[in-house]
Design a protein around this motif. Sequence first.
Motif, PDB file in Angstrom:
ATOM      1  N   CYS A  20       0.773  -1.309  -0.037  1.00  0.00           N
ATOM      2  CA  CYS A  20       0.039  -0.093   0.041  1.00  0.00           C
ATOM      3  C   CYS A  20       0.998   1.428  -0.022  1.00  0.00           C
ATOM      4  O   CYS A  20       0.277   2.360  -0.351  1.00  0.00           O
ATOM      5  N   HIS A  21       2.173   1.323   0.328  1.00  0.00           N
ATOM      6  CA  HIS A  21       2.960   2.256   0.520  1.00  0.00           C
ATOM      7  C   HIS A  21       3.098   3.069  -0.870  1.00  0.00           C
ATOM      8  O   HIS A  21       3.826   2.481  -1.961  1.00  0.00           O
ATOM      9  N   ALA A  22       2.820   4.293  -1.154  1.00  0.00           N
ATOM     10  CA  ALA A  22       2.495   4.778  -2.291  1.00  0.00           C
ATOM     11  C   ALA A  22       3.347   6.107  -2.280  1.00  0.00           C
ATOM     12  O   ALA A  22       3.811   6.921  -3.399  1.00  0.00           O
ATOM     13  N   GLY A  23       3.260   6.796  -1.143  1.00  0.00           N
ATOM     14  CA  GLY A  23       3.881   8.117  -1.218  1.00  0.00           C
ATOM     15  C   GLY A  23       5.256   8.434  -0.840  1.00  0.00           C
ATOM     16  O   GLY A  23       6.033   7.487  -0.073  1.00  0.00           O
ATOM     17  N   HIS A  24       5.984   9.499  -1.048  1.00  0.00           N
ATOM     18  CA  HIS A  24       7.491   9.656  -0.803  1.00  0.00           C
ATOM     19  C   HIS A  24       7.339  11.303  -0.454  1.00  0.00           C
ATOM     20  O   HIS A  24       6.362  11.916  -0.939  1.00  0.00           O
ATOM     21  N   SER A  25       8.475  11.593   0.205  1.00  0.00           N
ATOM     22  CA  SER A  25       8.437  13.236   0.400  1.00  0.00           C
ATOM     23  C   SER A  25       9.740  13.676  -0.193  1.00  0.00           C
ATOM     24  O   SER A  25      10.807  13.072  -0.012  1.00  0.00           O
ATOM     25  N   GLY A  26       9.519  14.759  -0.790  1.00  0.00           N
ATOM     26  CA  GLY A  26      10.943  15.268  -1.577  1.00  0.00           C
ATOM     27  C   GLY A  26      11.035  16.608  -0.827  1.00  0.00           C
ATOM     28  O   GLY A  26      10.207  17.023   0.163  1.00  0.00           O
ATOM     29  N   PRO A  27      11.900  17.694  -1.289  1.00  0.00           N
ATOM     30  CA  PRO A  27      11.774  18.902  -1.102  1.00  0.00           C
ATOM     31  C   PRO A  27      10.473  19.551  -1.423  1.00  0.00           C
ATOM     32  O   PRO A  27       9.866  19.610  -2.223  1.00  0.00           O
ATOM     33  N   ASP A  28      10.213  20.423  -0.203  1.00  0.00           N
ATOM     34  CA  ASP A  28       8.598  21.142  -0.339  1.00  0.00           C
ATOM     35  C   ASP A  28       9.010  22.313  -0.693  1.00  0.00           C
ATOM     36  O   ASP A  28       9.854  23.018  -1.221  1.00  0.00           O
ATOM     37  N   ALA A  29       7.547  22.794  -1.128  1.00  0.00           N
ATOM     38  CA  ALA A  29       7.762  24.090  -1.994  1.00  0.00           C
ATOM     39  C   ALA A  29       8.061  25.219  -1.024  1.00  0.00           C
ATOM     40  O   ALA A  29       8.386  26.314  -1.725  1.00  0.00           O
ATOM     41  N   ASP A  30       7.983  25.175   0.328  1.00  0.00           N
ATOM     42  CA  ASP A  30       8.438  26.009   1.129  1.00  0.00           C
ATOM     43  C   ASP A  30       9.865  26.223   1.088  1.00  0.00           C
ATOM     44  O   ASP A  30      10.240  26.997   2.212  1.00  0.00           O
ATOM     45  N   GLY A  31      10.734  25.370   0.542  1.00  0.00           N
ATOM     46  CA  GLY A  31      11.952  25.460   0.389  1.00  0.00           C
ATOM     47  C   GLY A  31      12.830  24.777   1.660  1.00  0.00           C
ATOM     48  O   GLY A  31      13.881  25.069   1.762  1.00  0.00           O
ATOM     49  N   ARG A  32      12.174  23.878   2.182  1.00  0.00           N
ATOM     50  CA  ARG A  32      12.843  23.267   3.185  1.00  0.00           C
ATOM     51  C   ARG A  32      13.822  22.162   2.755  1.00  0.00           C
ATOM     52  O   ARG A  32      14.059  21.689   1.442  1.00  0.00           O
ATOM     53  N   ASP A  33      15.247  22.308   3.249  1.00  0.00           N
ATOM     54  CA  ASP A  33      16.439  21.505   2.717  1.00  0.00           C
ATOM     55  C   ASP A  33      15.837  20.129   2.782  1.00  0.00           C
ATOM     56  O   ASP A  33      15.037  19.481   3.549  1.00  0.00           O
ATOM     57  N   SER A  34      16.383  19.322   1.774  1.00  0.00           N
ATOM     58  CA  SER A  34      15.962  17.865   1.461  1.00  0.00           C
ATOM     59  C   SER A  34      16.474  16.993   2.557  1.00  0.00           C
ATOM     60  O   SER A  34      15.941  15.856   2.726  1.00  0.00           O
ATOM     61  N   VAL A  35      17.370  17.306   3.425  1.00  0.00           N
ATOM     62  CA  VAL A  35      17.720  16.386   4.599  1.00  0.00           C
ATOM     63  C   VAL A  35      16.659  16.311   5.502  1.00  0.00           C
ATOM     64  O   VAL A  35      16.842  15.674   6.788  1.00  0.00           O
ATOM     65  N   TYR A  36      15.732  17.293   5.636  1.00  0.00           N
ATOM     66  CA  TYR A  36      14.733  17.401   6.750  1.00  0.00           C
ATOM     67  C   TYR A  36      13.600  16.745   6.187  1.00  0.00           C
ATOM     68  O   TYR A  36      12.360  17.089   6.754  1.00  0.00           O
ATOM     69  N   THR A  37      13.468  15.901   5.002  1.00  0.00           N
ATOM     70  CA  THR A  37      12.270  15.373   4.607  1.00  0.00           C
ATOM     71  C   THR A  37      11.922  13.974   5.134  1.00  0.00           C
ATOM     72  O   THR A  37      13.065  13.324   5.613  1.00  0.00           O
ATOM     73  N   ILE A  38      11.021  13.504   5.076  1.00  0.00           N
ATOM     74  CA  ILE A  38      10.492  12.121   5.735  1.00  0.00           C
ATOM     75  C   ILE A  38      11.267  11.141   4.766  1.00  0.00           C
ATOM     76  O   ILE A  38      11.826  10.285   5.534  1.00  0.00           O
ATOM     77  N   SER A  39      11.301  10.961   3.814  1.00  0.00           N
ATOM     78  CA  SER A  39      12.126  10.323   3.023  1.00  0.00           C
ATOM     79  C   SER A  39      13.290  10.005   3.169  1.00  0.00           C
ATOM     80  O   SER A  39      14.094   9.149   3.188  1.00  0.00           O
ATOM     81  N   TYR A  40      14.335  11.180   3.041  1.00  0.00           N
ATOM     82  CA  TYR A  40      15.633  11.182   3.450  1.00  0.00           C
ATOM     83  C   TYR A  40      15.717  10.673   4.763  1.00  0.00           C
ATOM     84  O   TYR A  40      16.651   9.666   4.922  1.00  0.00           O
ATOM     85  N   ILE A  41      15.082  10.882   5.821  1.00  0.00           N
ATOM     86  CA  ILE A  41      15.400  10.665   7.131  1.00  0.00           C
ATOM     87  C   ILE A  41      14.970   8.782   7.209  1.00  0.00           C
ATOM     88  O   ILE A  41      15.709   8.161   7.823  1.00  0.00           O
ATOM     89  N   LYS A  42      13.905   8.606   6.455  1.00  0.00           N
ATOM     90  CA  LYS A  42      13.715   7.005   6.154  1.00  0.00           C
ATOM     91  C   LYS A  42      14.916   6.305   5.591  1.00  0.00           C
ATOM     92  O   LYS A  42      15.248   5.350   5.809  1.00  0.00           O
ATOM     93  N   ASP A  43      15.632   6.997   4.796  1.00  0.00           N
ATOM     94  CA  ASP A  43      16.552   6.288   4.054  1.00  0.00           C
ATOM     95  C   ASP A  43      17.730   6.213   4.866  1.00  0.00           C
ATOM     96  O   ASP A  43      18.731   5.087   4.706  1.00  0.00           O
ATOM     97  N   ILE A  44      17.940   6.881   5.728  1.00  0.00           N
ATOM     98  CA  ILE A  44      19.225   6.976   6.634  1.00  0.00           C
ATOM     99  C   ILE A  44      18.957   6.082   7.949  1.00  0.00           C
ATOM    100  O   ILE A  44      19.859   5.980   8.765  1.00  0.00           O
TER     101      ILE A  44
END
Length: 139
Positions: A20-44
């Motif tokens: 069922c997992h379909a979503g992922h998180s990338g850099p947001d429109a508000d300019g958040r740095d990509s290291v603070y995304t859900i997907s990056y933290i899950k990756d590490i």
Amino acid sequence: MLRVKLHIILLLAACLLTACHAGHSGPDADGRDSVYTISYIKDIAIEQPKKALALLDTAEEKRLLTPFDINDLRCLVYQNGLSHTKTAQLYARKAYADPEARKHPDRLLSLLSTMADGCHTNGDYAASVRYCTEGLELV
């Protein structure tokens, strides 16, 4: 017999969660740095759990992620990256209690699976079955 059924239910829940997992998180429109995304933290989370926790601390301090996301990700890091099941249970319960959890059924199912497994490991079979039942109802 109950133990075998519980393991089968947990395996089915994990398979359904993965499917069922379909979503992922990338850099947001508000300019958040990509290291603070859900997907990056899950990756590490598994390979670099201490870095993931440091990022979560910063994200929480700067309010870059929701409290639900923070607790859910901390649960993941403690469960899979550091093998601290009791601490993972604490964060799973916090994330599960957050009203935002109901907006993310796939992540809610993962939390239920973690809580059921933790309860089973700690000998609280009634709670484990309760969480499994709720997970099956959710699916």
